[in-house]
Scaffold this active site. Structure first.
Site, PDB file in Angstrom:
ATOM      1  N   ASN A 171      48.705  31.678  46.847  1.00 63.56           N
ATOM      2  CA  ASN A 171      48.684  32.519  48.046  1.00 63.56           C
ATOM      3  C   ASN A 171      50.060  32.597  48.701  1.00 63.56           C
ATOM      4  O   ASN A 171      50.871  31.670  48.600  1.00 63.56           O
ATOM      5  CB  ASN A 171      47.645  32.003  49.043  1.00 63.56           C
ATOM      6  CG  ASN A 171      46.239  32.107  48.483  1.00 63.56           C
ATOM      7  OD1 ASN A 171      45.585  31.102  48.264  1.00 63.56           O
ATOM      8  ND2 ASN A 171      45.782  33.299  48.210  1.00 63.56           N
TER       9      ASN A 171
ATOM     10  N   ASN B 172      42.461  37.695  55.048  1.00 66.46           N
ATOM     11  CA  ASN B 172      43.379  36.662  54.526  1.00 66.46           C
ATOM     12  C   ASN B 172      43.632  35.570  55.567  1.00 66.46           C
ATOM     13  O   ASN B 172      44.559  35.685  56.377  1.00 66.46           O
ATOM     14  CB  ASN B 172      44.712  37.303  54.109  1.00 66.46           C
ATOM     15  CG  ASN B 172      44.591  38.116  52.837  1.00 66.46           C
ATOM     16  OD1 ASN B 172      43.761  39.019  52.749  1.00 66.46           O
ATOM     17  ND2 ASN B 172      45.403  37.813  51.848  1.00 66.46           N
TER      18      ASN B 172
ATOM     19  N   LYS C 227      30.997  35.591  45.249  1.00 69.85           N
ATOM     20  CA  LYS C 227      30.713  36.003  46.638  1.00 69.85           C
ATOM     21  C   LYS C 227      29.747  37.194  46.657  1.00 69.85           C
ATOM     22  O   LYS C 227      28.857  37.273  47.499  1.00 69.85           O
ATOM     23  CB  LYS C 227      32.021  36.362  47.364  1.00 69.85           C
ATOM     24  CG  LYS C 227      32.976  35.177  47.519  1.00 69.85           C
ATOM     25  CD  LYS C 227      32.350  34.027  48.295  1.00 69.85           C
ATOM     26  CE  LYS C 227      33.271  32.841  48.432  1.00 69.85           C
ATOM     27  NZ  LYS C 227      32.625  31.657  49.026  1.00 69.85           N
TER      28      LYS C 227
ATOM     29  N   SER D  23      33.920  37.006  51.465  1.00 69.04           N
ATOM     30  CA  SER D  23      35.342  37.330  51.326  1.00 69.04           C
ATOM     31  C   SER D  23      35.535  38.839  51.228  1.00 69.04           C
ATOM     32  O   SER D  23      34.669  39.556  50.700  1.00 69.04           O
ATOM     33  CB  SER D  23      35.845  36.660  50.039  1.00 69.04           C
ATOM     34  OG  SER D  23      37.075  37.191  49.637  1.00 69.04           O
TER      35      SER D  23
ATOM     36  N   ARG E 237      51.901  41.930  40.582  1.00 71.51           N
ATOM     37  CA  ARG E 237      50.973  40.917  40.053  1.00 71.51           C
ATOM     38  C   ARG E 237      49.704  41.638  39.596  1.00 71.51           C
ATOM     39  O   ARG E 237      49.096  42.384  40.384  1.00 71.51           O
ATOM     40  CB  ARG E 237      50.645  39.914  41.171  1.00 71.51           C
ATOM     41  CG  ARG E 237      49.709  38.798  40.756  1.00 71.51           C
ATOM     42  CD  ARG E 237      49.586  37.728  41.841  1.00 71.51           C
ATOM     43  NE  ARG E 237      48.843  38.169  43.015  1.00 71.51           N
ATOM     44  CZ  ARG E 237      48.518  37.391  44.061  1.00 71.51           C
ATOM     45  NH1 ARG E 237      48.914  36.119  44.070  1.00 71.51           N
ATOM     46  NH2 ARG E 237      47.857  37.864  45.085  1.00 71.51           N
ATOM     47  N   PRO E 238      49.290  41.419  38.334  1.00 68.21           N
ATOM     48  CA  PRO E 238      48.083  42.116  37.857  1.00 68.21           C
ATOM     49  C   PRO E 238      46.893  41.849  38.778  1.00 68.21           C
ATOM     50  O   PRO E 238      46.692  40.724  39.234  1.00 68.21           O
ATOM     51  CB  PRO E 238      47.835  41.498  36.476  1.00 68.21           C
ATOM     52  CG  PRO E 238      49.132  40.883  36.072  1.00 68.21           C
ATOM     53  CD  PRO E 238      49.857  40.509  37.327  1.00 68.21           C
ATOM     54  N   GLY E 239      46.118  42.887  39.047  1.00 71.31           N
ATOM     55  CA  GLY E 239      44.904  42.724  39.859  1.00 71.31           C
ATOM     56  C   GLY E 239      45.123  42.962  41.345  1.00 71.31           C
ATOM     57  O   GLY E 239      44.157  43.110  42.092  1.00 71.31           O
ATOM     58  N   ASP E 240      46.394  42.976  41.804  1.00 69.67           N
ATOM     59  CA  ASP E 240      46.644  43.204  43.242  1.00 69.67           C
ATOM     60  C   ASP E 240      46.330  44.643  43.620  1.00 69.67           C
ATOM     61  O   ASP E 240      46.619  45.572  42.856  1.00 69.67           O
ATOM     62  CB  ASP E 240      48.120  42.936  43.579  1.00 69.67           C
ATOM     63  CG  ASP E 240      48.355  41.513  44.043  1.00 69.67           C
ATOM     64  OD1 ASP E 240      47.389  40.854  44.450  1.00 69.67           O
ATOM     65  OD2 ASP E 240      49.519  41.069  43.990  1.00 69.67           O
TER      66      ASP E 240
ATOM     67  N   TYR F 284      35.666  34.457  40.717  1.00 68.46           N
ATOM     68  CA  TYR F 284      35.562  33.937  42.090  1.00 68.46           C
ATOM     69  C   TYR F 284      34.939  34.989  43.014  1.00 68.46           C
ATOM     70  O   TYR F 284      33.974  34.721  43.741  1.00 68.46           O
ATOM     71  CB  TYR F 284      36.941  33.516  42.636  1.00 68.46           C
ATOM     72  CG  TYR F 284      36.922  33.397  44.138  1.00 68.46           C
ATOM     73  CD1 TYR F 284      36.255  32.338  44.752  1.00 68.46           C
ATOM     74  CD2 TYR F 284      37.503  34.382  44.950  1.00 68.46           C
ATOM     75  CE1 TYR F 284      36.183  32.247  46.144  1.00 68.46           C
ATOM     76  CE2 TYR F 284      37.429  34.299  46.332  1.00 68.46           C
ATOM     77  CZ  TYR F 284      36.768  33.229  46.924  1.00 68.46           C
ATOM     78  OH  TYR F 284      36.686  33.160  48.293  1.00 68.46           O
TER      79      TYR F 284
ATOM     80  N   LYS G  76      37.786  28.224  45.231  1.00 65.97           N
ATOM     81  CA  LYS G  76      38.285  29.488  45.810  1.00 65.97           C
ATOM     82  C   LYS G  76      39.531  30.104  45.154  1.00 65.97           C
ATOM     83  O   LYS G  76      40.068  31.074  45.673  1.00 65.97           O
ATOM     84  CB  LYS G  76      38.588  29.263  47.288  1.00 65.97           C
ATOM     85  CG  LYS G  76      39.728  28.296  47.531  1.00 65.97           C
ATOM     86  CD  LYS G  76      40.254  28.358  48.951  1.00 65.97           C
ATOM     87  CE  LYS G  76      41.377  27.369  49.155  1.00 65.97           C
ATOM     88  NZ  LYS G  76      41.958  27.393  50.479  1.00 65.97           N
TER      89      LYS G  76
END
Ligand code: NAD
Ligand code: WQD
Length: 372
Positions: A231, A211, A185, A156, A327-330, A181, A116
């Site tokens: 996390n 979350n 899903k 998710s 943070r990249p991707g957030d 990841y 995960k």
């Protein structure tokens, strides 16, 4: 005598009379063997506790402890007073898994087991695809072979990608996923849809968690992060306990209430309870289709700074943190529309952000005091 056989009707003709009576009595008395894959893990273990305390079902766990410990089963017993049957099996090994179906009368499956970690999946895509997809396929194959009527899949909110349509409903289109990841899903849900299309007598639900955070109210089980946590909540609790020096808040210039990212944090015990509700719903066999999907969130967006404030209140001390780069991707914000799960499953998250932080901190302090 009326024998309720539900989706077992096909195997009815092949069974001898004694087997039919015993099968039917199991259903009539509402006890059933429920396979919990990943039952030693964070959400699986909380769900086992929920099952043991609120139902007559008999949970059976399969876990290979690649991200957990067998001690979890002892802790479940400490909390509930009940031992559960469990197998140390890698789900990728279908021959070993088949034995679990042969040895038990499994009527429901809750499939939690998966890798995960978002960043790890970027580094090890093949490992993630192999584990998450092959495990799912094996479980679905055996479900089909043994005609297990009810199947619940851990999905998710990451399937929505970076959507801007808020709150997110189950009809919000699946977005471009940020990592392997999340893609496991998306693919996992599609595999289930395709199987459900053929297996009309079997029933499937995908639950999209937002979350999940916090720990059991006893503080005796909780999340066991591997190495440095990615996390937010485990990073906060480890910082407060001195394992980490400082928390970096990733980005403070988003278009949100205070510039930090907003998420829909939900207590793990609320998530666990939703699985019981989902399986009860499937047991009624009243659903219009044999595949459905539900969001599991509170519907409330909470920012990183608000989360830290709630934690500081729980711990009764300030947290050492600094504002840092994004943070990249957030994505800036995401939270759930929870109407569908409330209306159809009759489920609603009950625990507040304060209860999430209280229990997470209690668990961290327990972890600090013993080797788990
Ligand atoms: P976890 O890592 O604590 O639990 C997963 C368990 O599955 C572990 O005990 C691990 O040992 C086991 N496992 C993994 N691969 C296995 C295999 N091949 N064979 C046997 N056992 C195997 O994770 P979790 O937080 O409890 O997550 C449960 C599920 O919920 C996962 O599918 C995850 O993707 C999903 N989910 C989690 C979150 C979250 O933030 N925790 C959010 C959304 C969805
Ligand atoms: C929450 C917020 C961070 C750490 C992930 C997965 C998602 C799903 C849930 C499984 C973000 C910020 C974090 C830190 C920070 N999991 N943060 N400092 O990214 O919303 O979702 O878990 O399906 O797929 O992507 O959760 O806890 O990593 O981050 O400021 O040290 O906390 O930027 O805004 P996320 P998270």
């Amino acid at each position: 005598m009326y024998l309720y056989l539900g989706s077992q009707s096909k195997s009815f003709l092949n069974c001898c009379y004694k087997d039919v009576i015993s099968l039917s009595l199991r259903k009539l008395s509402n006890t059933m063997d429920v396979l919990i894959t990943g039952g030693a893990g964070y959400i699986g273990s909380h769900t086992i506790i929920e099952i043991l305390t609120h139902t007559d079902w008999n949970p059976i766990s399969v876990d290979n402890f690649n991200n957990s410990t067998p001690k979890t089963y002892d802790r479940i017993k400490e909390i509930t007073g009940k031992s559960i049957k469990h197998y140390d099996i890698d789900l990728k090994n279908i021959d070993r898994l088949r034995v679990v179906f042969e040895e038990n009368n499994i009527q429901g499956i809750i499939h939690f087991a998966a890798h995960k970690s978002v960043p790890e999946s970027v580094d090890k895509p093949l490992e993630y695809y192999t584990n998450n997809i092959n495990s799912l396929i094996n479980v679905l194959q055996l479900q089909k072979d043994f005609k297990v009527p009810y199947f619940i899949f851990s999905s998710s909110c990451s399937v929505y990608g970076s959507t801007t349509a808020l709150p997110v409903t189950e009809n919000t289109p699946i977005g471009k996923t940020e990592c392997p990841y999340a893609y496991t899903k998306v693919v996992g849900e599609q595999i289930i849809i395709d199987v459900a299309h053929i297996e009309k007598d079997l029933n499937y639900i995908a639950l999209r968690y937002f979350n999940p955070v916090g720990a059991h109210i006893s503080g005796k089980i909780g999340e066991l992060p591997n190495g440095v946590p990615n996390n937010l909540i485990p990073f906060i609790t480890q910082t407060a306990s001195g394992i980490r020096k400082e928390l970096t808040v990733f980005g403070s210039d988003y278009d949100t209430v205070d510039g930090t990212c907003v998420r829909d944090y939900i207590h793990v015990s609320d998530i666990a309870n939703a699985h019981v509700k989902a399986l009860e719903y499937l047991q009624k066999e009243t659903q219009a289709t044999n595949f459905d999907v539900f969001n599991l969130g509170t519907g409330i967006g909470v920012s990183v700074l608000q989360t830290i404030q709630a934690f500081e209140k729980s711990a009764g001390k300030p947290l050492n943190y600094k504002l840092g780069e994004r943070r990249p991707g957030d994505i800036a914000k995401i939270y759930a529309n929870t109407e569908k799960s409330a209306t159809i499953l009759g489920w609603k998250a009950e625990k507040s952000i304060d209860e999430m932080m209280d229990s997470a901190w209690k668990w961290q302090q327990n972890l600090d005091n013993q080797s788990l």
